[in-house]
Design a protein around this motif. Structure first.
Motif, PDB file in Angstrom:
ATOM      1  N   ASN A 123       6.152  -5.761  32.931  1.00  0.00           N
ATOM      2  CA  ASN A 123       6.013  -7.044  32.244  1.00  0.00           C
ATOM      3  C   ASN A 123       4.791  -7.027  31.322  1.00  0.00           C
ATOM      4  OD1 ASN A 123       6.900  -9.568  31.653  1.00  0.00           O
ATOM      5  ND2 ASN A 123       5.717 -10.569  33.293  1.00  0.00           N
ATOM      6  N   ALA A 124       4.605  -5.890  30.703  1.00  0.00           N
ATOM      7  CA  ALA A 124       3.454  -5.715  29.814  1.00  0.00           C
ATOM      8  C   ALA A 124       3.884  -5.962  28.373  1.00  0.00           C
ATOM      9  CB  ALA A 124       2.896  -4.304  29.967  1.00  0.00           C
ATOM     10  N   ASN A 125       2.913  -5.991  27.494  1.00  0.00           N
ATOM     11  CA  ASN A 125       3.195  -6.149  26.070  1.00  0.00           C
ATOM     12  C   ASN A 125       2.281  -5.203  25.299  1.00  0.00           C
ATOM     13  OD1 ASN A 125       4.567  -7.308  23.889  1.00  0.00           O
ATOM     14  ND2 ASN A 125       2.901  -8.763  23.520  1.00  0.00           N
ATOM     15  N   LEU A 126       2.627  -3.928  25.397  1.00  0.00           N
ATOM     16  CA  LEU A 126       1.838  -2.920  24.682  1.00  0.00           C
ATOM     17  C   LEU A 126       2.485  -2.683  23.326  1.00  0.00           C
ATOM     18  CD1 LEU A 126       1.445  -0.400  27.636  1.00  0.00           C
ATOM     19  CD2 LEU A 126      -0.325  -1.925  26.736  1.00  0.00           C
ATOM     20  N   PRO A 127       1.663  -2.557  22.294  1.00  0.00           N
ATOM     21  CA  PRO A 127       2.240  -2.324  20.962  1.00  0.00           C
ATOM     22  C   PRO A 127       2.707  -0.877  20.808  1.00  0.00           C
ATOM     23  CG  PRO A 127      -0.142  -2.382  20.820  1.00  0.00           C
ATOM     24  CD  PRO A 127       0.199  -2.678  22.258  1.00  0.00           C
ATOM     25  N   LYS A 128       3.788  -0.720  20.074  1.00  0.00           N
ATOM     26  CA  LYS A 128       4.264   0.624  19.764  1.00  0.00           C
ATOM     27  C   LYS A 128       3.518   1.170  18.550  1.00  0.00           C
ATOM     28  CE  LYS A 128       8.964  -0.297  20.305  1.00  0.00           C
ATOM     29  NZ  LYS A 128      10.344   0.210  20.453  1.00  0.00           N
ATOM     30  N   VAL A 129       3.623   2.466  18.346  1.00  0.00           N
ATOM     31  CA  VAL A 129       2.943   3.070  17.203  1.00  0.00           C
ATOM     32  C   VAL A 129       3.925   3.224  16.038  1.00  0.00           C
ATOM     33  CG1 VAL A 129       1.262   4.290  18.626  1.00  0.00           C
ATOM     34  CG2 VAL A 129       3.384   5.453  17.967  1.00  0.00           C
ATOM     35  N   ILE A 130       3.375   3.418  14.858  1.00  0.00           N
ATOM     36  CA  ILE A 130       4.178   3.646  13.663  1.00  0.00           C
ATOM     37  C   ILE A 130       4.437   5.151  13.584  1.00  0.00           C
ATOM     38  CG2 ILE A 130       4.290   3.351  11.146  1.00  0.00           C
ATOM     39  CD1 ILE A 130       3.807   0.670  12.394  1.00  0.00           C
ATOM     40  N   ILE A 131       5.680   5.543  13.758  1.00  0.00           N
ATOM     41  CA  ILE A 131       6.006   6.959  13.891  1.00  0.00           C
ATOM     42  C   ILE A 131       5.532   7.778  12.691  1.00  0.00           C
ATOM     43  CG2 ILE A 131       7.918   8.591  14.072  1.00  0.00           C
ATOM     44  CD1 ILE A 131       9.432   6.266  15.502  1.00  0.00           C
ATOM     45  N   GLN A 132       5.804   7.255  11.489  1.00  0.00           N
ATOM     46  CA  GLN A 132       5.503   8.074  10.308  1.00  0.00           C
ATOM     47  C   GLN A 132       4.019   8.120   9.976  1.00  0.00           C
ATOM     48  OE1 GLN A 132       7.154   5.284  10.339  1.00  0.00           O
ATOM     49  NE2 GLN A 132       6.942   4.078   8.487  1.00  0.00           N
ATOM     50  N   ASP A 187       0.846  -1.187   0.000  1.00  0.00           N
ATOM     51  CA  ASP A 187       0.000   0.000   0.000  1.00  0.00           C
ATOM     52  C   ASP A 187       0.887   1.245   0.000  1.00  0.00           C
ATOM     53  OD1 ASP A 187      -2.975   0.848   0.601  1.00  0.00           O
ATOM     54  OD2 ASP A 187      -1.652   2.177   1.731  1.00  0.00           O
ATOM     55  N   ASN A 188       0.446   2.285  -0.692  1.00  0.00           N
ATOM     56  CA  ASN A 188       1.259   3.503  -0.774  1.00  0.00           C
ATOM     57  C   ASN A 188       1.550   4.118   0.588  1.00  0.00           C
ATOM     58  OD1 ASN A 188       1.782   3.505  -3.452  1.00  0.00           O
ATOM     59  ND2 ASN A 188       0.169   4.961  -3.993  1.00  0.00           N
ATOM     60  N   ASN A 189       0.682   3.889   1.562  1.00  0.00           N
ATOM     61  CA  ASN A 189       0.885   4.469   2.892  1.00  0.00           C
ATOM     62  C   ASN A 189       1.334   3.454   3.927  1.00  0.00           C
ATOM     63  OD1 ASN A 189       0.260   7.193   2.383  1.00  0.00           O
ATOM     64  ND2 ASN A 189      -1.893   6.612   2.216  1.00  0.00           N
ATOM     65  N   TRP A 190       1.851   2.342   3.484  1.00  0.00           N
ATOM     66  CA  TRP A 190       2.218   1.304   4.462  1.00  0.00           C
ATOM     67  C   TRP A 190       3.454   1.741   5.246  1.00  0.00           C
ATOM     68  CZ3 TRP A 190       5.683  -3.190   4.689  1.00  0.00           C
ATOM     69  CH2 TRP A 190       6.803  -3.080   3.862  1.00  0.00           C
ATOM     70  N   ALA A 191       3.732   1.018   6.330  1.00  0.00           N
ATOM     71  CA  ALA A 191       4.781   1.436   7.264  1.00  0.00           C
ATOM     72  C   ALA A 191       6.180   1.441   6.650  1.00  0.00           C
ATOM     73  CB  ALA A 191       4.756   0.537   8.503  1.00  0.00           C
TER      74      ALA A 191
END
Lengths: 412, 450
Positions: free
Chosen positions: B433-442, A134-138
């Motif tokens: 001891n958690a497993n939280l997902p990180k975010v996609i910065i961009q 996708d064009n906006n994929w990570a």
């Protein structure tokens, strides 16, 4: 502040690190496609120890002069339905490709000039594929989509030394095209588009050995071909405020190797109707060490060397064929194709995983000289954690591909 | 029969084939109870960016980003005292102002270039005042109680809302409420605390001529009280330390030797012009002023010297607030010494750094004592001085092009906030001891070039 602005303009162009570029995300090892004959495809993609007519031009030119018919034509195509799933590490983000249908094809024609000498020509597509994220994929700053096609034309001579051994050689003229897109981090619409085509040359040598009627052995070497791309078109879509810093139209040069292959295969007729075969392919992938880009303008800022560090691999193939009756022959096969990639330099442009494949196929013979060959290939790329360290992009990849194929052989 | 069977396999395989499955990420809260999350801090916590507090800045505050991830592991609703405009409100030297955006402006030399310009060039003071002072307390209490401009001890000052309208607008009774009192109203099960920047920053931003650095005992006492209150009901949390000012573009963008002298005649003229002063300085064995072809250190005011000026030294800092046109067209830094409020001198920098280290020692101590997740933001930001790569893009602490800081050079842009949220998540995952997902910065907005 004035100084800082100038600096930042300069530095912006530095952001254009072409971390990843050209490539062919394929269903199998690297970007090689071995679908050059439907009979062979159904047989676990084994080809070296067979004399299946004109398709020997690709699999083993040595076997061409051993073909039973005087003249042979073969034509066929496959449809690659491939899918890649990506799970970004430490996130709940998953992405899937929306790959277009890949359509490798082949055409071969060969004839025996004398009882011992055969000539032929083949047109086939041994490298190629595409990946469309996708064009906006990570991973958009690494690659959005890429497609490659390479067409090889191979005139071939084959000579039968005696009834037990024959040799052959082909000259390869290779033509390649590539197009890729990647996003740039200036605003939501910034991107780079690279399009190029080139041609190169190589060769294909083979030996075919049939010591007894039931047994045959083939050895084939296909040379590596380096595709040097000069003056490809690079189009940069950047915000208006940067248009004086990054010119819209640029030219690039890059080179991509198509690795050499050494194939050794053996087949044995257990009964008249039942044949088994095994083959190993040694693929010289280590030639793909890095992917380097040179740009005509702003070269000092845009040029990049991107490590790939591929390693040579050995593919192991097994298959069998059973002749049901005059009209039907069925085949099955399988192989294991280890990934040539380096786990720390693994880019989403070429998602090549350790691949296990199952093949099957049949030949239907409606009349004396005509065969309709159907094959089906299913590949599973093992779920693997990989990272592209220079881009700090890591995650888990898994692939799957379904590849039906059909072809016609006409021998007389 | 067999042909049929084969065809059947083929068709079946075609339709079941594609779509390789990878197990989805499983968010887990570990030992943390994320049901009610309270974010306490200053402007960085509030979502203040590009010189103002505004809707999209708040939406992209690191606590709001974190709350979105917490929600995947049992986190509840997260509320913020939202502004109602995208222009926002900032408090500047000339009154209330809007946020900054990237745009073209023309300087005193007639040169047009890209840089920060006001989103609203003519802010209507009445309207901005209404936006800033209209109370939103009725919709409170809020989970994000970050207040722009506050120092640690301000959280304990009754009537803070009268002094700081950013608190005043969501305080139930601005005249008497303490910010720390919001904690009991929200009664959090989990908190984040990133406070202390302004205890040095307010002084630094003024070039050390206004305000003062909070004495370490005052800072420590305030932090003890704040963390004590936050943890009083057994809440767990995360605490971040404060970055060194030399990692912030506001202090690093204008180079100390930003005075270019491009021809010999100008060099000679400057040296000739300063000769009488140099003669006096020599009598005191002081540092004379000298100019050479190329980049020269600015001339700055220094009240500690009898003659009142000197050239700035390497390592001393010129602030981003310096009026560029005064340098270009009014001889600032060459003929006219740069006023002290635009410069941090070596001794001031030492004071700031000493205090920062002491504050950070205290923050680390609190993290240990209360077993809180600890985020070493100071070290992280230092890592970005040379640039860090995420998902194929390079980020650094450089102004604008670094891609992390907003246009005010102090606060982060949404990508910077996403990065901060990820550092919080890393620390929380380890500590609890958690497993939280990180975010996609961009996936968050960086600087958008026009």
């Amino acid at each position: 502040m004035q100084t800082s602005k100038i600096n930042f303009m300069k530095k912006i162009t530095l952001l254009l690190t072409f971390v990843s570029m050209l490539t062919w995300s394929a269903f199998a090892g690297g970007y090689q496609v071995r679908l050059q004959g439907q009979k062979q495809t159904g047989f676990g993609l084994i080809g070296t120890p067979f004399s299946f007519g004109a398709s020997s031009i690709f699999y083993n030119p040595g076997a061409l002069s051993m073909m039973k018919a005087k003249t042979s034509f073969q034509i066929g195509a496959s449809g690659i339905l491939s899918n890649i799933t990506f799970q970004k590490s430490a996130t709940n983000y998953q992405a899937k490709t929306d790959n277009p249908l890949g359509t490798p094809f082949y055409f071969y024609g060969a004839t025996k000039i004398t009882d011992k000498l055969a000539v032929g020509v083949g047109v086939y597509t041994p490298f190629g594929s595409s990946a469309k994220w996708d064009n906006n994929w990570a991973g958009r700053f690494l690659i959005q989509n890429i497609s490659l096609s390479a067409i090889f034309i191979q005139p071939t001579l084959s000579y039968k030394i005696n009834d037990m051994i024959s040799i052959g050689a082909g000259f390869v003229y290779a033509m390649g095209n590539v197009e890729l897109n990647k996003a740039l981090p200036y605003n939501d619409n910034s991107s780079a588009n690279l399009v190029g085509s080139t041609s190169s040359m190589g060769y294909n040598l083979g030996v075919y050995f049939k010591p007894i009627e039931a047994l045959s052995i083939g050895v084939d070497y296909r040379s590596e071909i380096i595709m040097e791309m000069e003056g490809g078109d690079a189009i940069f879509t950047v915000p208006a405020s940067l248009s004086t810093t990054i010119s819209k139209n640029n030219k690039f040069s890059a080179s991509l190797p198509m690795p050499g292959n050494l194939d050794v295969g053996i087949s044995y007729n257990i009964t008249e109707k039942f044949m088994v075969a095994a083959e190993i392919n040694y693929v010289f992938w280590s030639v793909y060490d890095s992917l380097n880009f040179t740009f005509e303008e702003n070269g000092e800022l845009l040029n990049s060397n991107n490590p790939r560090l591929y390693e040579n691999v050995m593919i192991i193939r097994l298959g069998g064929q059973y002749i049901l009756n005059d009209k039907f022959t069925v085949r099955v096969g399988g192989y294991y194709d280890p990934s040539p990639t380096n786990e720390n330099y693994f880019t989403p442009e070429t998602v090549s995983l350790n691949t296990t494949a199952f093949t099957c196929g049949f030949t239907y013979k409606p009349m004396k000289n005509l065969c309709i060959d159907v094959s089906y290939l299913h590949t599973l790329g093992a779920e693997t954690d990989n990272s592209y360290d220079p881009g700090n992009f890591a995650g888990t990849y898994k692939t799957q591909a379904s590849i039906p194929g059909i072809g016609i052989s006409y021998n007389f | 029969m067999k042909k049929k069977y084969l065809l059947y396999i083929l068709v079946l395989a075609l339709f079941t084939a594609c779509e390789p499955k990878i197990d989805e990420f499983t968010p887990e809260k570990g030992n943390a109870d994320l049901t009610t999350y309270l974010a306490m801090g200053n402007s960085l916590t509030s979502g203040y960016a590009s010189g103002a507090l505004y809707i999209s800045g708040q939406e992209n505050s690191y606590p709001n980003i974190l709350a979105g991830q917490f929600e995947l592991a049992g986190g509840g609703t997260f509320t913020q005292p939202m502004m109602t405009t995208e222009a926002g409100v900032g408090i500047g030297s000339l009154g209330l102002s809007s946020k900054l955006v990237l745009g073209m402006s023309t300087d005193c030399l007639g040169t047009t270039s890209l840089g920060p310009v006001p989103f609203d060039p003519a802010p209507d003071q009445q309207a901005y005042s209404a936006e800033l002072f209209t109370s939103v307390a009725v919709d409170g209490p809020y989970n994000n109680i970050g207040v722009p401009g506050i120092k640690a001890f301000h959280a304990l000052v009754p009537g803070l809302g009268e002094l700081n309208p950013f608190y005043g607008r969501f305080a139930t009774d601005p005249a008497t409420d303490m910010l720390i009192g919001e904690v009991a109203k929200v009664n959090p099960t989990f908190f984040t605390l990133w406070l202390g920047n302004n205890d040095v920053l307010t002084y630094a931003l003024a070039g050390g001529v206004l305000d003062s650095i909070t004495p370490v005992p005052v800072f420590s006492g305030a932090m003890d009280a704040i963390v004590g209150t936050l943890t009083a009901n057994g809440a767990k949390g995360a605490i971040a330390n404060i970055p060194d000012i030399t990692a912030i573009p506001y202090f690093t963008t204008v180079p100390y030797n930003g005075l270019p002298v491009t021809d010999e005649a100008s060099v000679a003229a400057l040296n000739f012009g300063y000769a009488p002063l140099n003669a006096i300085i020599n009598q005191y064995n002081g540092d004379t002023l000298a100019f050479t072809l190329g980049a020269n250190p600015f001339v700055i005011a220094d009240a500690s010297l009898p003659w009142g000026m000197r050239q700035i030294k390497a390592g001393e800092l010129v602030l981003l607030s310096i009026p560029q046109d005064s340098i270009k067209c009014a001889g600032w830094g060459s003929l006219v010494p740069i006023p002290e409020q635009y410069v941090l001198k070596a001794d001031q920098i030492t004071e700031i750094e000493t205090a920062t280290m002491a504050y950070n020692d205290k923050i680390a101590e609190l993290a240990g004592t209360f077993s809180l997740a600890f985020i070493d933001m100071n070290t992280y930001l230092t890592d970005f001085e040379t640039g860090m790569v995420f998902d194929g893009a390079t980020y650094s602490t450089r102004y604008i092009l670094g891609g992390l800081f907003s246009l005010d050079g102090i606060h982060l842009n949404p990508r910077g906030n996403a990065l901060v949220a990820n550092y919080f998540i890393d620390a929380i995952n380890v500590e609890y001891n958690a497993n939280l997902p990180k975010v996609i910065i961009q996936d968050y907005d960086g600087i958008q070039f026009p």
